[in-house]
Design an enzyme around this catalytic site. Structure first.
Site, mmCIF file in Angstrom:
data_model
loop_
_atom_site.group_PDB
_atom_site.id
_atom_site.type_symbol
_atom_site.label_atom_id
_atom_site.label_comp_id
_atom_site.label_asym_id
_atom_site.label_seq_id
_atom_site.Cartn_x
_atom_site.Cartn_y
_atom_site.Cartn_z
ATOM 1 N N LYS A 32 -28.864 27.821 -3.544
ATOM 2 C CA LYS A 32 -28.999 28.510 -4.658
ATOM 3 C C LYS A 32 -30.074 28.013 -5.588
ATOM 4 C CE LYS A 32 -24.767 27.333 -5.946
ATOM 5 N NZ LYS A 32 -23.439 27.270 -6.238
ATOM 6 N N ASP A 52 -16.561 24.374 -6.987
ATOM 7 C CA ASP A 52 -16.201 25.501 -7.811
ATOM 8 C C ASP A 52 -15.164 26.212 -7.148
ATOM 9 O OD1 ASP A 52 -17.936 26.447 -5.926
ATOM 10 O OD2 ASP A 52 -19.206 27.830 -7.466
HETATM 11 C C1 BGC Z 1 -22.611 26.639 -2.259
HETATM 12 C C2 BGC Z 1 -20.964 26.421 -2.435
HETATM 13 C C3 BGC Z 1 -20.747 27.015 -3.670
HETATM 14 C C4 BGC Z 1 -21.107 28.369 -3.786
HETATM 15 C C5 BGC Z 1 -20.513 29.341 -5.127
HETATM 16 C C6 BGC Z 1 -22.945 27.913 -2.528
HETATM 17 O O1 BGC Z 1 -24.411 28.105 -2.448
HETATM 18 O O2 BGC Z 1 -22.990 25.842 -1.010
HETATM 19 O O3 BGC Z 1 -20.713 25.005 -2.599
HETATM 20 O O4 BGC Z 1 -19.241 27.101 -3.951
HETATM 21 O O5 BGC Z 1 -22.382 28.573 -3.734
HETATM 22 O O6 BGC Z 1 -21.018 28.771 -6.170
#
Ligand code: BGC
Length: 477
Positions: A173, A209
């Site tokens: 992200k 989360d």
């Molecule tokens: C992450 C997860 C997270 C999800 C939602 C993903 O990019 O790898 O760990 O739960 O985003 O935030």
């Protein structure tokens, strides 16, 4: 003829005619029920690979044990700190769990922005910033000097060794801080706090989360055994039977597994449904080849898929009289909140420096709806895989379960949740699913995980003590 001089009926038939041509570009995004069942069957195999002792290290879907073995039982209580890092903001919270009322109260919270440069800077800078925000918050809350237990929601894939030891596998992200991958995030946080030396924290529980979301809903509804996020990123966790978690000792009970379903497809298994636009979105991202499923679904990428499609349609003279604009050609200019239709399409197109007419507006909405529909369908296929799995695990004819949900795409898109639910119902007809939107899940949930961990530790201490007493009594005899 200019549109202004055309009747409503002629405009509508023109929209219809253009949409017919646009349809051939949209078709690859429209997955049939058979496609979705197939996706679900592939994911189901991947869940097994992720859980397997000898297969997990090369599995695309990581299926990470979280060491959360119990959902709340309603007897948890106390004051906690919670940190929440996972999107563009970082949050610090003071949370109180009140046993009598079975309530998790947010006493106060503070948001600290994470500047873009910091998301791509060094890990030390990032953790110093986090420690500084926490320090400021403690002062503002008059909590300095107390050592409260802390739940840390860290929404990235981590190999959890224990509840307070969690190794970052990789950033996702838009984050890419150096020197953090492969390291224990709790240690990095504690080191940053030690560098300051002006306050201390109690025991730490690390939480994804999804887990926070499941746990915060679990206090209200004890049949909540799944947590799902559809926001900047996407992911889900659920309670798996210990006998299937081959990497962790023990056969009894259940453990929450963080699936990291965003990584589905990283081994090429989704190539046939990836469109050429998905391929470009992946290639031009900061982490190519990684989190393929997430890039077809989550808020960080939906706008970009739409933008690429609009450019193509304009180039092929199906939009904006064949004209594009500098802004439309610039990556990242079409935001996901615009895909959801929450902002007026005409205003968006004007802001993008485009000359549009009502037919263009109709086509842009159709494109946005198609991309968000696919996202909802894919999420539904993944969720159905999990509920079907839980039902089979427990050998039930019907499963009644609750999913705690959070994330801007799910919450804010006016049609997303309805579409997702309708598709899950078709793909998992033997599962009765209640969706509970979590309020402040990652913050309150982190506190909840910490509270449950403390309760379990307390209970096992009591057990050890009473064992000791029994042994003493036996000695006396
Ligand atoms: C992450 C997860 C997270 C999800 C939602 C993903 O990019 O790898 O760990 O739960 O985003 O935030």
């Amino acid at each position: 003829m200019p549109l202004a001089f055309m009747s409503q009926k002629s405009i509508l038939s023109m929209i219809f005619f253009v949409c017919l041509q646009v349809q051939q570009y949209l078709e690859p995004f429209q997955l049939s029920e058979a496609n979705l069942r197939d996706v679900s069957a592939r994911l189901s195999k991947d869940l097994d690979l992720g859980l397997g002792k000898n297969t997990h290290h090369r599995a695309a879907v990581k299926m990470l044990p979280t060491f959360v073995r119990a959902t709340p039982d309603g007897t948890e209580k106390g004051d906690f700190l919670a940190l929440d890092l996972g999107g563009t903001n970082f949050r610090v919270l003071h949370v109180r769990v009140v046993e009598e009322e079975q309530k998790v109260l947010k006493m106060d919270s503070q948001i600290c922005a994470i500047p873009k440069e910091m998301m791509l800077g060094t890990g030390e800078q990032l953790f110093d910033h986090i420690a500084a925000c926490l320090g400021d918050f403690l002062i503002s809350q008059n909590l300095k000097g107390q050592t409260l237990p802390l739940g840390f929601t860290f929404s990235f894939p981590c190999e959890q060794k224990e509840i307070d030891k969690s190794i970052l596998i990789r950033w996702t992200k838009g984050f890419n801080c150096s020197g953090v991958e492969g390291k224990d995030v709790v240690k990095l946080l504690k080191e940053a706090i030690r560098r300051r030396g002006d306050y201390d924290i109690g025991s730490v529980a690390m939480v994804n989360d999804t887990v926070g979301t499941m746990m915060s809903c679990g206090y209200k509804d004890q049949s909540c055994e799944i947590g799902m996020i559809i926001g900047t990123g996407t992911n889900a966790c659920y309670m798996e039977e210990m006998r299937n978690v081959r990497r962790v000792e023990g056969e009894d009970g259940r453990m929450c597994i963080n699936t990291e379903w965003g990584g589905f497809g990283d081994d090429g298994s989704l190539k046939d449904i990836q469109t050429e636009f998905d391929v470009v979105v992946d290639k031009t991202s900061i982490n190519p080849g990684v989190h393929i499923f997430e890039k077809m679904i989550s808020g960080m990428y939906l706008g970009e898929i739409v933008r690429l499609l609009l450019v193509r349609l304009a180039e092929n003279k199906l939009l904006f009289k064949g004209q594009t604009s500098e802004a439309l050609r610039t990556p990242g200019t079409f935001e996901t909140k615009q895909v959801s239709g929450l902002e007026n399409t005409q205003i968006i197109l004007t802001k993008l420096g485009l000359k549009w007419n009502s037919v263009d507006c109709g086509v842009v909405r159709l494109v946005c709806d198609t991309i968000s529909s696919r996202s909802a369908d894919l999420c539904a296929a993944a969720l159905a895989t999990i509920t079907n799995r839980i039902r089979t695990n427990r050998k039930l004819a019907r499963l009644k379960t609750t999913v705690g949900v959070d994330g801007t795409v799910y919450r804010k898109h006016p049609k997303f949740s309805e579409k997702l639910r309708a598709t899950v119902r078709r793909l998992a007809p033997e599962c009765d699913i209640t969706f509970l939107v979590s309020e402040d899940g990652s913050g309150k949930g982190a506190a909840m995980v910490t509270a449950v961990a403390l309760r379990l530790a307390h209970q096992s201490r009591l057990l050890e003590d009473s064992d000791g007493e029994v042994r003493e009594e036996e000695k006396d005899k």
